[in-house]
Every structure is written in structure tokens, then in C-alpha cells.
Design an enzyme around this catalytic site. Structure first.
Site, PDB file in Angstrom:
ATOM      1  N   GLY A   1       0.830  -1.203   0.000  1.00 38.92           N
ATOM      2  CA  GLY A   1       0.000   0.000   0.000  1.00 38.92           C
ATOM      3  C   GLY A   1       0.860   1.246   0.000  1.00 38.92           C
TER       4      GLY A   1
ATOM      5  N   THR B   1       1.994   5.220  -0.294  1.00 36.94           N
ATOM      6  CA  THR B   1       1.749   6.189  -1.363  1.00 36.94           C
ATOM      7  C   THR B   1       1.747   5.529  -2.730  1.00 36.94           C
ATOM      8  OG1 THR B   1       2.843   7.876  -0.011  1.00 36.94           O
ATOM      9  CG2 THR B   1       2.482   8.390  -2.325  1.00 36.94           C
TER      10      THR B   1
ATOM     11  N   ALA C   1       6.880  16.112  -0.056  1.00 37.02           N
ATOM     12  CA  ALA C   1       6.966  17.295  -0.905  1.00 37.02           C
ATOM     13  C   ALA C   1       6.912  16.850  -2.361  1.00 37.02           C
ATOM     14  CB  ALA C   1       8.254  18.065  -0.628  1.00 37.02           C
TER      15      ALA C   1
ATOM     16  N   LYS D   1       3.343  24.808  -2.437  1.00 40.20           N
ATOM     17  CA  LYS D   1       4.788  24.847  -2.596  1.00 40.20           C
ATOM     18  C   LYS D   1       5.146  25.532  -3.909  1.00 40.20           C
ATOM     19  CE  LYS D   1       8.798  21.795  -3.146  1.00 40.20           C
ATOM     20  NZ  LYS D   1       9.247  20.402  -3.248  1.00 40.20           N
TER      21      LYS D   1
ATOM     22  N   GLU E   1      15.191  16.842  -4.652  1.00 39.64           N
ATOM     23  CA  GLU E   1      14.354  17.666  -5.524  1.00 39.64           C
ATOM     24  C   GLU E   1      12.898  17.196  -5.540  1.00 39.64           C
ATOM     25  OE1 GLU E   1      14.628  20.399  -7.173  1.00 39.64           O
ATOM     26  OE2 GLU E   1      16.762  20.890  -7.041  1.00 39.64           O
TER      27      GLU E   1
ATOM     28  N   ILE F   1       7.651  11.055  -5.323  1.00 38.89           N
ATOM     29  CA  ILE F   1       6.265  10.847  -5.727  1.00 38.89           C
ATOM     30  C   ILE F   1       6.115  11.029  -7.229  1.00 38.89           C
ATOM     31  CG2 ILE F   1       3.945  11.858  -5.553  1.00 38.89           C
ATOM     32  CD1 ILE F   1       4.447  12.156  -2.553  1.00 38.89           C
TER      33      ILE F   1
ATOM     34  N   GLU G   1      17.213  16.850 -23.228  1.00 40.83           N
ATOM     35  CA  GLU G   1      16.496  16.003 -24.180  1.00 40.83           C
ATOM     36  C   GLU G   1      15.001  16.028 -23.854  1.00 40.83           C
ATOM     37  OE1 GLU G   1      17.977  14.688 -26.661  1.00 40.83           O
ATOM     38  OE2 GLU G   1      20.092  14.858 -26.079  1.00 40.83           O
TER      39      GLU G   1
END
Length: 504
Positions: A15, A17, A53, A81, A344, A348, A433
Site C-alpha cells: 500500500g 503512497t 513534498a 509549494k 528535488e 512521488i 532532451e
């Protein structure tokens, strides 16, 4: 004569995220009328849950699901954000930003950065943030959703900071309402066909069996299916990304949350600070070759700006990716497919990218090697481009005040990154690219922000006259000032969302 069995029963293992994002997307796009979607997870196994984030493409995912943004904000304790603030990265005492917005406006087919570099070379203001609306709003702590098209003012690009566990729970409710079945249990064995090698079922600790035609491995670092059963292999990138530990802890909220994530370079890595509505997320990403877990934990706890809300958790990882993310009738999504530190906020997004690619290449039958090959090739390119972007933060730094930073200064880098840095040093561009997540404006923000000043710029930036260039720069700057002046504080806008006053 019948053909190969068609995919009908989809089983998601794990499960968190990744699992519930996958379940929600599948339920929304392919539905549960023709297909069955089952997610197997165990309450006994915790989730990592530090990916709090995000970056702007998350808006596309929420839009795909048809999620009401104000409801999403309320349900996940989210904040908005506008970018990331980097502290002490280029050198101690220096701060810069990686904002989500466009840098100025391209002119005559040439990137704005080249015109700006020309202006700076002629004595102009070297503060590149003045030409990014999101950077100005970030500095002032302001936020607002903006209309899609406003001719004299830039649009505001944004993402979210949220509680990952609440997001998973929110998507679970979303998925179950649309027919996804959740099965509680810990997987004990994985059964494969003796000839084809395809996964046929998983057996739980209580003896029950879950059969499927196609499996999605969201089991986290261990890769229960993709590695445990199918032995996909793992490509270790530690020689370029030496951090292999993270300690995370939430603390009380002490001030109105700002519309940005903060990353602070410290003695053996970097520390994150993510402001949510109800708390602040904190973590220290480090290499245990330069600081012990106990020392890193103690350092993080000393630097908290409020009392901790829980005991710190240490996560152990190896930067890299599976050699193949799709093997036989199984796709790995999330941490089971690989791990890149969240410098960065791409964790997610890489889940989202894999889900999007799976939907685009969704198989008809249980064994589609051509689709698997295409998926693996495309995701490899995504991972490698993000990898290079993260490595650049470590390489383009003048820090040499600790053994860790001296190691980063001296370590080798991929040829792909070396070529980008040489190109940027010569004329201020990295020649991205089409498949790359981070574009020229992103690279410029990081490389220039950390002190790498190009020696030249695109020759066509000299075509405009000095007066025309000044006029256009002034117009862009004025549009940014108009946009930011009308924006309320981030806290005020957040309150409007929670009260259901704003639209979206």
C-alpha cells in the site's frame, strides 16, 4: 484455438503512497467493471512515508483522478509549494532558490537566460530570482492560484507539501469507493508458473491465496516480487550519490507555513524542512561513511526549531534502480523500482511517471515483452536524468569544509552530467532532451544558484538592440511585480481553501 489469456485480474502488492496512487489511477482509468483490482497490504509492515513534498506534475495526477483541490488540501493537511530554498549548498552562508516558474520569457526562439546573461555582463542586476514570479512570491511568503491565461502577468506554477500517510489514506478511500478490493495480510510465498516464469499468485501468512494475471510491486525497498521472486537485479549508484541513510522526525509547528521546502547542506549530507498545516517534517539525509546513525540523529534533533512529535526513524537505502522495472507480468512502482534521495522532491513524481507509463503501455495479455522493454527503456531514461540533476547539486559546490564535501568534490560523475556542465560553463545551457523532467530553467536555477557562472551565452541573444533588451526586461519585471502584488499571504490563502472559499 484460443489465444493467450487476457489480463483481467490485477494485484497490487503493498500500500502506502505508491500502492494507493496506483490503485486510484487504475480504478479511475480502467475501472472495475471489466477488470478486478486487488491491493494486498499488511498493517504489520510500516510504510516509509517521507515523500511529503512534490513538484508541479502532481496537479496532473490529481486532475486525472478528478480530485477537488480544496478537499485534497483539507484531507492531507497540505500546504502549497512554489519551490525549494537551498541553504549553504554552494558555500556556507549562501542561499538560493529553485522556483517552479519560468525564468522570464523566451524571445525570438532563444531562452530568456541568454538575454539575462547578456544584461548581467553589461552591468545588470545579477539576482536571477527577480525574473521568476514564484521566486518573488516565495521570498515574500505569498501564494494564489492564477488564471490560466493572463497576457500581462505570469501564471503561478505550484505543487504541494502534505502528510504522505494521510494522502495514502485519502487515495485508499477514493479507490475503495470505485471498486478496489483491499486484502489484509502478510505475503509468505510467491507462486510462479514452472515453464513461463510468470507470477500466478501470492499466498498470505494465513494460508489464503490471491491470484492474478498482472502484478504491481509496491512493496518498498525489499522488492518482494520484482527482486525476491523475479530477481531483476539492482544498479548501485552509490559511487555518484554517497548518501545511504536518512533519519526523519516531525516537530511542532512554530510559525505560519511558508510556501516552500527548505534544504540545508550540513556536515555529512543535507537536512530537509517541510512545513505542513499541523506540523513540520524534518529529516537528515547522510552517508554513514562520514557520520554514524546516532550522531546524525543527535544532530537533527539539536537543529529542530520546535519539540519533536515522535521518535526519530532511521531509513537505510542504496541509491540506484532495478535493472528492469517490468519483468514478465510484474511492474515495480515506487521504492521497489529504485531510490533517489528526495533532494528535488522527485519520489512521488517517479511513482506518477511509472503509473502514467503503465497506463500508456497497459498489456492485453499476461506476457508482453515488447511493452516491458519499452517501459524499462523509458523509465531508465527518467531515472538517469533525475540522477544527474541530483548529483549536480553535490558536484557544483565550493564546499570543502568537511570530509563528506571533499569527497563530493573529488568523486567522478556520469559522462552525461559532465557534458551538461561543460555546455553550461561555455554558454549557459545544458541541451536537455525531450524525455528529461528538468528543463533548461531548472538547470539554470541550480547551477547558477550554486555559483557556476557561464562564460558566454547564445549568440542570437545579441540580435536585440540594447534599448529593446532593456525595454523587454522591464516589461517582464513589471508583469511579475503586478502578479506578486495581488497575491495574499500563503497562510491567508490556505485558510480560504480550508473554508471552501476558493475555487479549483
Amino acid at each position: 484455438m484460443t489465444g493467450p489469456a487476457r489480463v483481467r485480474d490485477i494485484v497490487i502488492v503493498g500500500g502506502g503512497t505508491a500502492g494507493w496512487m496506483t490503485a486510484a489511477a487504475l480504478a479511475k482509468v480502467i475501472g472495475t467493471q471489466t477488470y478486478s483490482i486487488t491491493l494486498v497490504e499488511s498493517d504489520e509492515i510500516g510504510t516509509v512515508g517521507v515523500g511529503e513534498a512534490t513538484i508541479p506534475p502532481i496537479l496532473l495526477f490529481n486532475k486525472l483522478l478528478g480530485i477537488d483541490e480544496n478537499e485534497f488540501i483539507r484531507e492531507t493537511n497540505a500546504t502549497f509549494k512554489l519551490g525549494i530554498q537551498f541553504v549553504d549548498w554552494g558555500r556556507p552562508g549562501h542561499t538560493y532558490m529553485h522556483p517552479f516558474g519560468l525564468f522570464g520569457a523566451d524571445m525570438n526562439g532563444v531562452g530568456f537566460s541568454h538575454y539575462w546573461l547578456r544584461a548581467v555582463a553589461a552591468g545588470g542586476d545579477p539576482d536571477n530570482h527577480r525574473f521568476v514570479a514564484e521566486a518573488e512570491a516565495l521570498r515574500l511568503g505569498r501564494f494564489m492560484r492564477t488564471p490560466q491565461k493572463t497576457p500581462d502577468k505570469p501564471q503561478i506554477n505550484y505543487a504541494f507539501q502534505f502528510d504522505a500517510s494521510l494522502y495514502a489514506a485519502y487515495l485508499r478511500r477514493f479507490s475503495e469507493k470505485r471498486g478496489v478490493k483491499r486484502t489484509e495480510g502478510k505475503i509468505s510465498t510467491v507462486a510462479r508458473h514452472p515453464e513461463s516464469g510468470l507470477i500466478e499468485s501470492v499466498t498470505l501468512a494465513d494460508g489464503s491465496t490471491v491470484r492474478g494475471d498482472f502484478f504491481v510491486d509496491c512493496s518498498g525497498f525489499r522488492g518482494l516480487l520484482i527482486e525476491g521472486a523475479l530477481q531483476a537485479g539492482y544498479e548501485d549508484w552509490t559511487n555518484w550519490l554517497p548518501a545511504n541513510r536518512a533519519v526523519a522526525v516531525p516537530c511542532d509547528r512554530v510559525e505560519d507555513p511558508g510556501p516552500y521546502t527548505r534544504s540545508t547542506a550540513v556536515e555529512a549530507g543535507w537536512q530537509w524542512r517541510i512545513p505542513l498545516q499541523h506540523r513540520t517534517g524534518n529529516g537528515y539525509v547522510f552517508s554513514d561513511a562520514f557520520i554514524s546513525e546516532d550522531e546524525a540523529t543527535a544532530a537533527l534533533m539539536r537543529r529542530l526549531d520546535a519539540p519533536a512529535q515522535a521518535e526519530p526513524r532511521v531509513l537505510r537505502f542504496v541509491a540506484g534502480r532495478r535493472r528492469k522495472g517490468w519483468v514478465a507480468n510484474c511492474v515495480a512502482i515506487g521504492l521497489s523500482s529504485g531510490f533517489l534521495e528526495p533532494l528535488e522532491s522527485t519520489s512521488i513524481h517517479l511513482i506518477q511517471a511509472a503509473i502514467s507509463k503503465l497506463l500508456a503501455l497497459f498489456p492485453t495479455t499476461r506476457n508482453e515483452p515488447e511493452l516491458a522493454e519499452r517501459f524499462n527503456r523509458d523509465l531508465d531514461l527518467q531515472y538517469e536524468s533525475v540522477r544527474d540533476f541530483i548529483i549536480a547539486h553535490y558536484k557544483v559546490s565550493t564546499r570543502d569544509d568537511t570530509p563528506f564535501w571533499r569527497h563530493c568534490r573529488d568523486m567522478a560523475m556520469p559522462d552525461t552530467l559532465q557534458a551538461k556542465l561543460e555546455s553550461f560553463r561555455a554558454r549557459g545551457e545544458v541541451m536537455v532532451e525531450n524525455h528529461e523532467l528538468f528543463r533548461e530553467t531548472n538547470w539554470f536555477a541550480i547551477l547558477y544558484g550554486q555559483g557556476l557562472v557561464p562564460e558566454g551565452y547564445h549568440p542570437l541573444a545579441d540580435v536585440l538592440s540594447d534599448d529593446e533588451l532593456k525595454l523587454r526586461l522591464a516589461g517582464i519585471r513589471a508583469g511579475i511585480e503586478r502578479r506578486v502584488a495581488e497575491m495574499p499571504s500563503h497562510e491567508a490563502f490556505l485558510r480560504q481553501c480550508l473554508e471552501g472559499v476558493t475555487r479549483r
